[in-house]
Write an enzyme that holds these catalytic residues in place. Structure first.
Site, PDB file in Angstrom:
ATOM      1  N   ARG A 149       0.855  -1.181   0.000  1.00  0.00           N
ATOM      2  CA  ARG A 149       0.000   0.000   0.000  1.00  0.00           C
ATOM      3  C   ARG A 149       0.894   1.234   0.000  1.00  0.00           C
ATOM      4  O   ARG A 149       2.021   1.211   0.500  1.00  0.00           O
ATOM      5  CB  ARG A 149      -0.903   0.012   1.230  1.00  0.00           C
ATOM      6  CG  ARG A 149      -1.875  -1.164   1.317  1.00  0.00           C
ATOM      7  CD  ARG A 149      -2.727  -1.082   2.578  1.00  0.00           C
ATOM      8  NE  ARG A 149      -3.677  -2.171   2.663  1.00  0.00           N
ATOM      9  CZ  ARG A 149      -3.455  -3.334   3.271  1.00  0.00           C
ATOM     10  NH1 ARG A 149      -2.270  -3.534   3.862  1.00  0.00           N
ATOM     11  NH2 ARG A 149      -4.370  -4.284   3.303  1.00  0.00           N
ATOM     12  N   LYS A 174      -2.782  -1.358   7.717  1.00  0.00           N
ATOM     13  CA  LYS A 174      -4.173  -0.897   7.697  1.00  0.00           C
ATOM     14  C   LYS A 174      -5.016  -1.562   8.767  1.00  0.00           C
ATOM     15  O   LYS A 174      -5.898  -0.946   9.342  1.00  0.00           O
ATOM     16  CB  LYS A 174      -4.767  -1.181   6.309  1.00  0.00           C
ATOM     17  CG  LYS A 174      -6.193  -0.696   6.097  1.00  0.00           C
ATOM     18  CD  LYS A 174      -6.628  -0.989   4.685  1.00  0.00           C
ATOM     19  CE  LYS A 174      -8.057  -0.526   4.441  1.00  0.00           C
ATOM     20  NZ  LYS A 174      -8.510  -0.825   3.055  1.00  0.00           N
ATOM     21  N   HIS A 249      -2.379   3.864  -6.366  1.00  0.00           N
ATOM     22  CA  HIS A 249      -2.823   2.630  -5.714  1.00  0.00           C
ATOM     23  C   HIS A 249      -3.053   1.520  -6.734  1.00  0.00           C
ATOM     24  O   HIS A 249      -3.016   0.329  -6.388  1.00  0.00           O
ATOM     25  CB  HIS A 249      -4.097   2.894  -4.914  1.00  0.00           C
ATOM     26  CG  HIS A 249      -4.501   1.761  -4.016  1.00  0.00           C
ATOM     27  ND1 HIS A 249      -3.736   1.346  -2.949  1.00  0.00           N
ATOM     28  CD2 HIS A 249      -5.581   0.936  -4.036  1.00  0.00           C
ATOM     29  CE1 HIS A 249      -4.332   0.323  -2.342  1.00  0.00           C
ATOM     30  NE2 HIS A 249      -5.450   0.057  -2.989  1.00  0.00           N
ATOM     31  N   ARG A 252      -0.625  -1.382  -6.923  1.00  0.00           N
ATOM     32  CA  ARG A 252      -0.861  -2.531  -6.037  1.00  0.00           C
ATOM     33  C   ARG A 252      -1.833  -3.511  -6.698  1.00  0.00           C
ATOM     34  O   ARG A 252      -1.608  -4.722  -6.694  1.00  0.00           O
ATOM     35  CB  ARG A 252      -1.418  -2.035  -4.698  1.00  0.00           C
ATOM     36  CG  ARG A 252      -1.892  -3.130  -3.736  1.00  0.00           C
ATOM     37  CD  ARG A 252      -2.296  -2.485  -2.410  1.00  0.00           C
ATOM     38  NE  ARG A 252      -3.079  -3.352  -1.544  1.00  0.00           N
ATOM     39  CZ  ARG A 252      -2.561  -4.227  -0.683  1.00  0.00           C
ATOM     40  NH1 ARG A 252      -1.246  -4.360  -0.607  1.00  0.00           N
ATOM     41  NH2 ARG A 252      -3.338  -4.953   0.098  1.00  0.00           N
ATOM     42  N   HIS A 283      -4.040  -8.599   3.073  1.00  0.00           N
ATOM     43  CA  HIS A 283      -5.500  -8.544   3.062  1.00  0.00           C
ATOM     44  C   HIS A 283      -6.057  -9.124   4.358  1.00  0.00           C
ATOM     45  O   HIS A 283      -5.534 -10.121   4.873  1.00  0.00           O
ATOM     46  CB  HIS A 283      -6.071  -9.328   1.883  1.00  0.00           C
ATOM     47  CG  HIS A 283      -6.047  -8.573   0.594  1.00  0.00           C
ATOM     48  ND1 HIS A 283      -6.096  -9.174  -0.639  1.00  0.00           N
ATOM     49  CD2 HIS A 283      -5.993  -7.231   0.345  1.00  0.00           C
ATOM     50  CE1 HIS A 283      -6.068  -8.257  -1.584  1.00  0.00           C
ATOM     51  NE2 HIS A 283      -6.002  -7.067  -1.010  1.00  0.00           N
ATOM     52  N   TYR A 292     -10.363 -10.280  -7.203  1.00  0.00           N
ATOM     53  CA  TYR A 292      -9.676  -9.940  -8.436  1.00  0.00           C
ATOM     54  C   TYR A 292      -9.999 -10.906  -9.572  1.00  0.00           C
ATOM     55  O   TYR A 292      -9.886 -10.552 -10.749  1.00  0.00           O
ATOM     56  CB  TYR A 292      -8.163  -9.894  -8.205  1.00  0.00           C
ATOM     57  CG  TYR A 292      -7.751  -8.681  -7.411  1.00  0.00           C
ATOM     58  CD1 TYR A 292      -7.461  -7.483  -8.044  1.00  0.00           C
ATOM     59  CD2 TYR A 292      -7.694  -8.715  -6.024  1.00  0.00           C
ATOM     60  CE1 TYR A 292      -7.110  -6.361  -7.319  1.00  0.00           C
ATOM     61  CE2 TYR A 292      -7.349  -7.595  -5.286  1.00  0.00           C
ATOM     62  CZ  TYR A 292      -7.059  -6.422  -5.941  1.00  0.00           C
ATOM     63  OH  TYR A 292      -6.728  -5.304  -5.217  1.00  0.00           O
TER      64      TYR A 292
END
Length: 320
Positions: A149, A174, A249, A252, A283, A292
């Site tokens: 990130r 995060k 971003h 990523r 994640h 994805y």
């Protein structure tokens, strides 16, 4: 009971209680405070009502689309539950009048040439041969090569880089977790080259920022956003995907998509690989990684083939 108290005082108590439990509530706190001020300015008193909630949701949104209204309604819902503890007459919409409040827009997936062009543009930043171009070029390379990130890259300290062991330590991410991120030998070489430049401008102490700002501290998000916007404009890109502009971003997202594509091309066990990838990129849920396969056009073919295989396996023994 809530009748004798202002909505802003109730909002302050609610936010204080939640933050004492460890919740940051930056965006949520802003919206709840804005709603409370809205209600008080309109002379609302007594328990929360559907009318005042919907007036705020629809009347104060900068972009009054169904999605933005749904998001604002969702932000208020925990606050409404708090108010219901104080006053059983509290009202709040129980259905979803504006539809879904969550969506994931397809990102811009960089081509290899676009990444090379972006890095080259960063190296052309002034002053020539200085720390600034080396810093931004290396940040871009690092995110593209590891899927970090943006905030994770900017918050790295010199002690978080182990070139001999070929890994990074990403701390307090995060979701307030830390992880080790193995890096390729080419990434090690680029970081070693950057550190040689970095050492000429400030001491490489354990706690000092890896990527140094002109003021000698960590680079702020707004600073890198401004630099990236300049680079993007100069390159004249048109965004592909659901966002209006190409974002840093998206590097990523590109890393994740390319890795899944390579695994599929090489016949890897996708399920095992996805679990490893989810951990690598930090994640919180593996479902965020599986998104994805269906959320990005480049990987729809992979998802389609996986479904065809599943369907043929499940239905293989069936006869008409």
């Amino acid at each position: 009971m809530t009748g004798a108290r202002t909505m802003i005082s109730l909002a302050k108590d609610y936010l204080s209680e939640r933050r004492a439990l460890g919740f940051v509530l930056r965006m949520e706190g802003h919206y709840i405070t804005t709603f409370a001020l809205f209600a008080d300015e309109r002379g609302h008193s007594g328990p929360l009502t559907n009318e005042i909630v919907l007036n705020w949701v629809q009347g104060q949104a900068k972009r009054p689309s169904p999605f933005s209204c749904a998001r604002r309604l969702e932000v208020l819902r925990p606050f409404a539950r708090y108010l219901a503890r104080l006053d059983p007459d509290t009202e709040f919409p129980q259905t979803a009048p504006f539809g879904r409040s969550h969506r994931r827009l397809a990102p811009h997936i960089y081509s290899e040439q676009e990444i090379c062009d972006l890095v080259a543009a960063a190296w052309r930043l002034g002053p020539e041969g200085g720390l600034r171009p080396a810093t931004y070029a290396t940040i871009i390379e690092l995110i593209a090569a590891t899927g970090l990130r943006r905030s994770e890259a900017l918050h790295l300290r010199c002690s978080d880089v182990d070139l001999d062991g070929a890994f990074l330590t990403v701390r307090n991410t995060k979701f307030r977790k830390s992880r080790h991120v193995p890096i390729h030998v080419t990434v090690v070489a680029e970081l070693r080259r950057y550190l040689a430049v970095r050492a000429r401008h400030d001491a490489l102490t354990e706690d000092s920022p890896l990527f140094l700002s002109p003021a000698g501290g960590f680079i702020a998000k707004r600073r890198i956003n401004k630099v990236f916007q300049k680079l993007r404009t100069n390159l004249g890109w048109t965004a592909r995907g659901g966002h209006g502009e190409v974002r840093i971003h998206d590097l990523r997202h590109t890393f994740i998509c390319r890795r899944i594509q390579l695994w599929h091309e090489h016949g890897a066990n996708i399920d095992n690989a996805m679990a490893a990838l989810s951990t690598y990129v930090g994640h919180a849920k593996i479902s965020d990684t599986y998104w994805y396969l269906t959320g990005v056009p480049e990987l729809m073919a992979v998802a389609g083939k996986r479904f065809e295989l599943f369907a043929s396996t499940v239905g293989g023994d069936r006869h008409d």
